[in-house]
Scaffold this active site. Sequence first.
Site, PDB file in Angstrom:
ATOM      1  N   GLU A   1       2.503   4.203   8.622  1.00  0.00           N
ATOM      2  CA  GLU A   1       1.270   4.922   8.996  1.00  0.00           C
ATOM      3  C   GLU A   1       1.322   5.314  10.487  1.00  0.00           C
ATOM      4  O   GLU A   1       0.985   6.430  10.861  1.00  0.00           O
ATOM      5  CB  GLU A   1       0.062   4.029   8.693  1.00  0.00           C
ATOM      6  CG  GLU A   1      -1.275   4.596   9.124  1.00  0.00           C
ATOM      7  CD  GLU A   1      -2.082   3.603   9.934  1.00  0.00           C
ATOM      8  OE1 GLU A   1      -2.308   3.862  11.128  1.00  0.00           O
ATOM      9  OE2 GLU A   1      -2.477   2.553   9.374  1.00  0.00           O
ATOM     10  N   HIS A   2       1.773   4.370  11.322  1.00  0.00           N
ATOM     11  CA  HIS A   2       1.905   4.689  12.752  1.00  0.00           C
ATOM     12  C   HIS A   2       2.958   5.767  12.990  1.00  0.00           C
ATOM     13  O   HIS A   2       2.774   6.678  13.795  1.00  0.00           O
ATOM     14  CB  HIS A   2       2.312   3.433  13.535  1.00  0.00           C
ATOM     15  CG  HIS A   2       1.166   2.551  13.898  1.00  0.00           C
ATOM     16  ND1 HIS A   2       0.883   2.219  15.195  1.00  0.00           N
ATOM     17  CD2 HIS A   2       0.224   1.941  13.136  1.00  0.00           C
ATOM     18  CE1 HIS A   2      -0.181   1.424  15.215  1.00  0.00           C
ATOM     19  NE2 HIS A   2      -0.589   1.233  13.976  1.00  0.00           N
TER      20      HIS A   2
ATOM     21  N   GLU B   1      -0.429  -4.899  18.045  1.00  0.00           N
ATOM     22  CA  GLU B   1      -1.684  -4.692  17.325  1.00  0.00           C
ATOM     23  C   GLU B   1      -2.069  -5.948  16.551  1.00  0.00           C
ATOM     24  O   GLU B   1      -3.213  -6.392  16.569  1.00  0.00           O
ATOM     25  CB  GLU B   1      -1.567  -3.493  16.366  1.00  0.00           C
ATOM     26  CG  GLU B   1      -2.868  -3.221  15.615  1.00  0.00           C
ATOM     27  CD  GLU B   1      -2.782  -2.045  14.650  1.00  0.00           C
ATOM     28  OE1 GLU B   1      -1.723  -1.379  14.604  1.00  0.00           O
ATOM     29  OE2 GLU B   1      -3.775  -1.793  13.938  1.00  0.00           O
TER      30      GLU B   1
END
Lengths: 444, 470
Positions: free
Chosen positions: A73-74, A150
């Site tokens: 996704e990143h 994160e």
Amino acid sequence: MKIRFWAYFLGLVFCVGSAEAKLFGAEDFYLDNGMQVIVVSNHKAPIIRQMVWYKAGSTDEPLGKGGVAHLLEHLMFRGTKKVKDSEFNRIVTENGAESNAFTSLDYTAYYEVMDISKLELAMLLEADRMRNLDISRESFEKERDIVFQERKQVVENNPASYFSETFRRYLWQEHPYSRPVTGMPEEIQNLTLDDVYDFYRRYYAPNNAILVLSGDIDVETAKELSVKYFGGLKPTKNITKTSFPVLDKFSKTYFEMKLPRINAVRMTQSCLAPSYNTDKSRIYALAVFSRYLGEGETSKLYKKLVVERKSALSVSASYDFASRSYGSFTVSALPKENIDADEFQKELKQAIAEAVAEITLDEIENTKQKMLAGQVYLLDNPNDAAYIAGSLAGIGMSLEDIENQADYIRSVNYKDVIAAAKDLFENSSCVLGVLKPAEGGENV
Amino acid sequence: MSRRGYRRSSSGIFGKIFWVVVLLSLGLYWGYTRYFVFDPQRILDESVLKEKSFETNVVEIVSPKKGIKAYLFEDNTNPIVSISFMFKDAGLASDPDGEVGIANMAAALLSDGAGDLNAQQFKEELEKRAVGLSFSAGMDDFGGSLLTTSDNQKEAYALLKSALTAPRFDAEDVARVKKQLLIALKQQKEHPAGVLALDFAKEIYAGHPYSRNPVGIRNDIVNITPEKLKTFVKNHLTRNNLIVGIAGAVSEERAGVIVDEIFGELPANGRITFVREAKIDFDGREKNIPGKFPQAVSSFVNPGLPRNDKDFYPLYIANHIFGGSGLSSRLSLSAREDEGLTYNIYTYLSLMTRASLLKGGFSSTPENFARVQEIIRSEWNKMGQNGVTRKELDEAKNYLISSYNLRFASIADIADILVYMQKDNLGLDFLKKRNEYVKAVRLEDVNRVSKKFFNEKNLIFVNIGNLGEN
């Protein structure tokens, strides 16, 4: 003009969904490559939210590759063959779009919200990165470091998140829902670029995606443009459907966790419950039960535990039926200070039992009325509509079922609620977890 | 005839091939740029979706009976009404000494029963009619909002009026909310970011009410009585410091009546403790709060500008480019994207009534921490010395202008904007003019304010975590 005609012609082969205005009055259709498109028209302001939902999330990761869906996704913001490096971010920002993405257990979603005049640009960018991702080794390594940070920031720096993660492991056991979406730190550090591409090639395809357009657009234009930008993408044959283990061992688990920095006791109880995909027939009865039991400050548990007995400072229920595998039903409470955890646990159990015993026709009709009274608010914000429609479609709910939710709730009978509640607490696996301050007192 | 002959004889077969090759190449090149080279501007130029004009008509209404002013944004798309309101300067900073936390407590209790209805009956009415009613106490102001469907509006207004003018503060509810606030005080400190927020305020605003814990002070909360709460409401929630914004399916005429209905019986004025300007010593110090966590967390601060300063837009844009625009900001590009050191790094303009700051923050594992700080300092210097480029300025302006309409997504957001327009004196025509204000900012303005406000020598850091020898 040519394009318009061509799109109109192709439009004849669309399968157009029900146009009856219900929850949103949305419409859907499928492109020839299998991509579902949901259009929610809202002409209040000249803005639109585009969302692309891939029906693949952390649940679909191979064992030991935890975090690969999220890392992908990143990386979707790190360049394609045509739109190199971080040009994506620069272009969407310069054009006044807000853009982001999120990964969950069941799906991964990307969005841009922007002025309507910029939509085609965003469509082109989304279509491009669905098929043409091109990641350098260096970008990959940097982004892997970022998702590692994160996880540290969002989960590990917060002991309450650490408790939730452990809780999920007890509840879901061998089921992939037990694994954290972020992956474990050591898993993240061992992911390779090949792992990412493997996941990308396996699941990112128009026939595994849903496009949601919510805002100042009509269905005809949405059709024309989705054909223009997404219609040419090749579908992937035989996309693997992750199969889920059957959880039929009836168990009741209790655990207690003491963590440094925690200053207040919390108690959470979750039970495995039917979902849209495991038993559609019971989900609305349970949704009504959840509202009756513990949603809001007029709910039964709040009245009993917070207002009358004063043993809790807050209590709430929630029911998640929007999942590809089983759902879950959760009750969380913040007991008052200095109450013994065992004693509170008994009170909670007793209050739930009483609430189930007190279900009456009137109470349930009253609850249903509360659930339905604010339906018109859903027509207001196109961002909310995109999220709700997309997340429900993302787990496989048909647009018809999304639109007809009010009817389903209306048709719930109080006897269905009693049966569903009893079944939930008596015949499914539940976990009760208690989070406590570590020995040696609190940090003030 | 002769010309034709001349051409034919001079170019011959090779000439033909030459032209065919040229045309073919041009065609191929055109096709290549058309279909293989990405040109965002061309996509936009050829788009079937064009920019639309969007009416943002805000009118000021004056209620017929009491002469209360309010801003109205009429939108009849859906049968919904949203009302936002604010009592200026009635927030936590003006809580009297010995009663710190009372604004917060009043906010929690105002929807706990009013008039003839006790807490449960009041909430039952709200839920049955899907009326959303909430109050909140910020550091500066006391705010609230009401969301109702047109069908239920009459009852909704009556409930709000009753909450504001006849709150009950029943002993049981007061006792419950006290316990909730006391436990909230403890939960604030369960993670390092929570501890840092409290310590940062103490470090920066030492001695000023802004250094207060936003939940309140334990002993003060314990001693607050229903009488004190009633006095608070009488003195703080008055027509004199009231600001109202209404958005949704309401006509101008009706809006005035509604405002009288809801707010007409509030006292004309009251008594509010004065809060002085916050004086902050920007001496470039650094404070480390020790603690062992997976990540260290940092907050940093420089002076900023108030919302209605003539240099507000230049500084706003400078901040946007520097650390305010998310992943494309300078800080994020260098610390996050290029080096992978942190997940989140940002700056923003903090616009409190009595302190205007340029603030920022990040968190990272301890081994990355010093490097991130080094990047911030060097980018800070670079910004102060060189300012921004023409390209950066143009991109920032494009973003701010093109994204402007996104804020009109919901009726509730619009009502909030109407309140802030009045609070900051932005003018009735602000929504129409705002993009002009952005367009008018010149490169030299941005670079002039950057030089003044991005001064690394002033930069204060407050950090928490296991920072070793730091």
